[in-house]
Design a protein around this motif. Structure first.
Motif, short mmCIF file in Angstrom:
data_model
loop_
_atom_site.label_atom_id
_atom_site.label_comp_id
_atom_site.label_asym_id
_atom_site.label_seq_id
_atom_site.Cartn_x
_atom_site.Cartn_y
_atom_site.Cartn_z
N PRO A 209 15.89 15.72 -18.80
CA PRO A 209 17.21 15.93 -18.18
C PRO A 209 17.13 16.13 -16.66
O PRO A 209 17.97 15.56 -15.94
CB PRO A 209 17.74 17.18 -18.87
N GLN A 210 16.16 16.89 -16.19
CA GLN A 210 16.08 17.14 -14.74
C GLN A 210 15.81 15.83 -13.99
O GLN A 210 16.50 15.50 -13.02
CB GLN A 210 14.94 18.12 -14.42
N THR A 211 14.79 15.13 -14.45
CA THR A 211 14.41 13.89 -13.76
C THR A 211 15.53 12.86 -13.84
O THR A 211 15.84 12.18 -12.86
CB THR A 211 13.13 13.31 -14.39
N ARG A 212 16.15 12.78 -15.00
CA ARG A 212 17.25 11.81 -15.15
C ARG A 212 18.39 12.14 -14.18
O ARG A 212 18.96 11.24 -13.56
CB ARG A 212 17.75 11.78 -16.59
N ALA A 213 18.69 13.44 -14.07
CA ALA A 213 19.76 13.83 -13.14
C ALA A 213 19.40 13.43 -11.71
O ALA A 213 20.25 12.91 -10.98
CB ALA A 213 20.00 15.34 -13.23
N ARG A 214 18.14 13.67 -11.30
CA ARG A 214 17.71 13.28 -9.96
C ARG A 214 17.83 11.78 -9.76
O ARG A 214 18.26 11.29 -8.70
CB ARG A 214 16.27 13.71 -9.72
N VAL A 215 17.42 11.03 -10.78
CA VAL A 215 17.51 9.57 -10.68
C VAL A 215 18.95 9.15 -10.45
O VAL A 215 19.24 8.30 -9.60
CB VAL A 215 16.93 8.91 -11.95
N GLU A 216 19.84 9.79 -11.18
CA GLU A 216 21.25 9.41 -11.02
C GLU A 216 21.79 9.82 -9.66
O GLU A 216 22.58 9.08 -9.05
CB GLU A 216 22.07 10.01 -12.16
N GLU A 217 21.36 10.98 -9.18
CA GLU A 217 21.77 11.39 -7.84
C GLU A 217 21.29 10.39 -6.79
O GLU A 217 22.06 9.97 -5.92
CB GLU A 217 21.20 12.77 -7.50
N LEU A 218 20.01 10.03 -6.89
CA LEU A 218 19.45 9.10 -5.91
C LEU A 218 20.12 7.74 -6.02
O LEU A 218 20.35 7.07 -5.01
CB LEU A 218 17.94 8.97 -6.13
N ASP A 219 20.44 7.34 -7.24
CA ASP A 219 21.12 6.05 -7.43
C ASP A 219 22.47 6.06 -6.74
O ASP A 219 22.84 5.11 -6.04
CB ASP A 219 21.28 5.79 -8.94
N ALA A 220 23.19 7.17 -6.92
CA ALA A 220 24.50 7.28 -6.28
C ALA A 220 24.36 7.31 -4.77
O ALA A 220 25.15 6.68 -4.04
CB ALA A 220 25.22 8.54 -6.78
N ALA A 221 23.35 8.03 -4.28
CA ALA A 221 23.14 8.11 -2.83
C ALA A 221 22.80 6.74 -2.25
O ALA A 221 23.29 6.38 -1.16
CB ALA A 221 22.02 9.10 -2.51
N ALA A 222 21.99 5.98 -2.98
CA ALA A 222 21.64 4.64 -2.51
C ALA A 222 22.89 3.76 -2.46
O ALA A 222 23.13 3.06 -1.47
CB ALA A 222 20.58 4.03 -3.41
N GLN A 223 23.66 3.82 -3.53
CA GLN A 223 24.90 3.04 -3.58
C GLN A 223 25.78 3.40 -2.39
O GLN A 223 26.37 2.53 -1.73
CB GLN A 223 25.63 3.32 -4.90
N GLU A 224 25.86 4.69 -2.10
CA GLU A 224 26.67 5.18 -0.98
C GLU A 224 26.15 4.64 0.35
O GLU A 224 26.93 4.19 1.20
CB GLU A 224 26.62 6.73 -0.97
N ALA A 225 24.83 4.67 0.50
CA ALA A 225 24.23 4.21 1.76
C ALA A 225 24.44 2.71 1.95
O ALA A 225 24.77 2.26 3.05
CB ALA A 225 22.74 4.54 1.77
N TYR A 226 24.27 1.95 0.87
CA TYR A 226 24.52 0.51 0.96
C TYR A 226 25.98 0.25 1.33
O TYR A 226 26.29 -0.61 2.16
CB TYR A 226 24.18 -0.18 -0.37
N ALA A 227 26.88 0.99 0.71
CA ALA A 227 28.31 0.79 0.97
C ALA A 227 28.65 1.15 2.41
O ALA A 227 29.40 0.43 3.08
CB ALA A 227 29.14 1.62 0.00
#
Lengths: 211, 211
Positions: free
Chosen positions: B124-142
């Motif tokens: 759960p911890q790692t998955r949550a981090r992955v999702e956070e980073l995924d969202a941050a990357a999406q945000e940065a690309y946008a």
DNA sequence: GGATATTCGTACCACTCGGTATGAAAGTCC
DNA sequence: GGACTTTCATACCGAGTGGTACGAATATCC
């Protein structure tokens, strides 16, 4: 394949239905993840004992290979079919896009690409089949693009084999996104955008797109 | 994070070097496959006992999360850096292409995308981090694409968020191909082709590309 | 009926996994 | 020195893995 059907007249009659086991293994590997589906679970789902499964398929690797063959015959053949319809560049690409993004059977992704993604986890038989299928797909994509080029339907500057590689990987990406539960409409848009490089004018201002 | 550094004056002095363990875990997860690297193996590589590792990181999930954080600070930050250089559309895309296809550190792919690809296997911890980073990357690309649009540097018809998604997935695909040992030159060509949709004229004949 | 042949499932094998109980080791405080 | 505290590693746990030894079951051939 390997029709071991000498129909022995002696001995206890077999009750194991290999096709049924293959179907169960197929959905288990396909719906879930091949690497996360154990032999024990397949046996449990199929209601058979482990020695029965091993007698029929030899090993986990053998079961996976047989399952992949089933999948190839039943599903991958459709993809090859799309490439051979002769619907032209635009029509065939649209067919691929539609199949990859919205076909109900691919809701949980493509078993072949799931296996390819975890190739290092596969046994030798299954890995060899995956590589054969990968080469066959590359070949089919290349043949399709070559025919488009010959017909003057595709005038892009890329070499055929490089473009085939690109096309295949984009389709694979779409399948992977299906498996991760992405919205099919978004997948269609993205794959459409990726494949638009084949149907859009390049920098050369004297060429014109058709669409 | 969670600087548990009250420096107890009593007790047996600790010999475990958390940073060293993290570095070893990082290369093990990164070079190989996160799902195929066991706690036992990390301990063996680091020359420590299992209880020591569990005392420091709590669980396999905790170790993976800490390792992912290390990776984020040390590697992913470079990707975000490229997106913020302000090198314009063409320059930034070229930077991404060059980094993803030929940077030596990415020879075995990107740990983050390896983890994302096997998200269902994570704690759960790692998955949550992955999702956070995924969202941050999406945000940065946008944010990057939005700035290009504001500057009139990008006039494509796609919505910013859809284009950001596409951009991110294409970069991810390039990393995945690096991990599978694909030739960097081919990867550069394919990623370049995929991203050419941002810099090439569309159907509208009154618009013109810059390149 | 008895020898033979084939398939069946139970019950096991060695191994690896993530995780922990336990007691010794090594330090500070008084 | 002795109480206390913290970290150490050995040695274990239960669960799950791929794979198999083995004897019972069920058929045909003679």
């Amino acid at each position: 394949m390997t029709d071991s059907d000498p129909r022995p007249t002696r001995g206890r009659p077999k009750t194991l239905d290999a096709d049924k086991v293959l179907n169960i293994a197929l959905t288990a590997y396909w719906h879930g993840d091949p690497a996360d589906t154990s032999v024990n679970e397949v046996c449990r789902l199929a209601g058979i004992s482990k020695p029965s499964l091993y007698r029929e398929f030899g090993s986990e690797d053998g079961l996976m290979r047989a399952t992949l063959d089933t999948y190839s015959d039943r599903v991958l053949s459709d993809v090859f079919g799309i490439l051979e319809t002769g619907a032209g560049l635009r029509g065939t690409l649209d067919g691929l896009i539609e199949f990859a993004s919205t076909d109900r059977r691919m809701e949980t992704g493509c078993l072949f690409y799931k296996m390819r993604a975890g190739k290092h986890r596969l046994g030798p038989q299954t890995r060899a089949r995956v590589e054969e299928l990968d080469a066959a797909a590359q070949e089919a994509y290349a043949a399709f693009l070559q025919s488009c080029r010959d017909a003057g339907d595709w005038t892009g500057p890329q070499p055929v084999d490089a473009a085939a590689r690109y096309l295949g990987e984009q389709v694979a990406l779409a399948f992977t996104q299906r498996a991760s539960g992405e919205d099919p409409d978004r997948i269609r848009d993205m794959l459409g955008l990726a494949l638009s490089v084949f149907t859009v004018v390049d920098d050369d201002p004297k060429r014109k797109t058709s669409r």
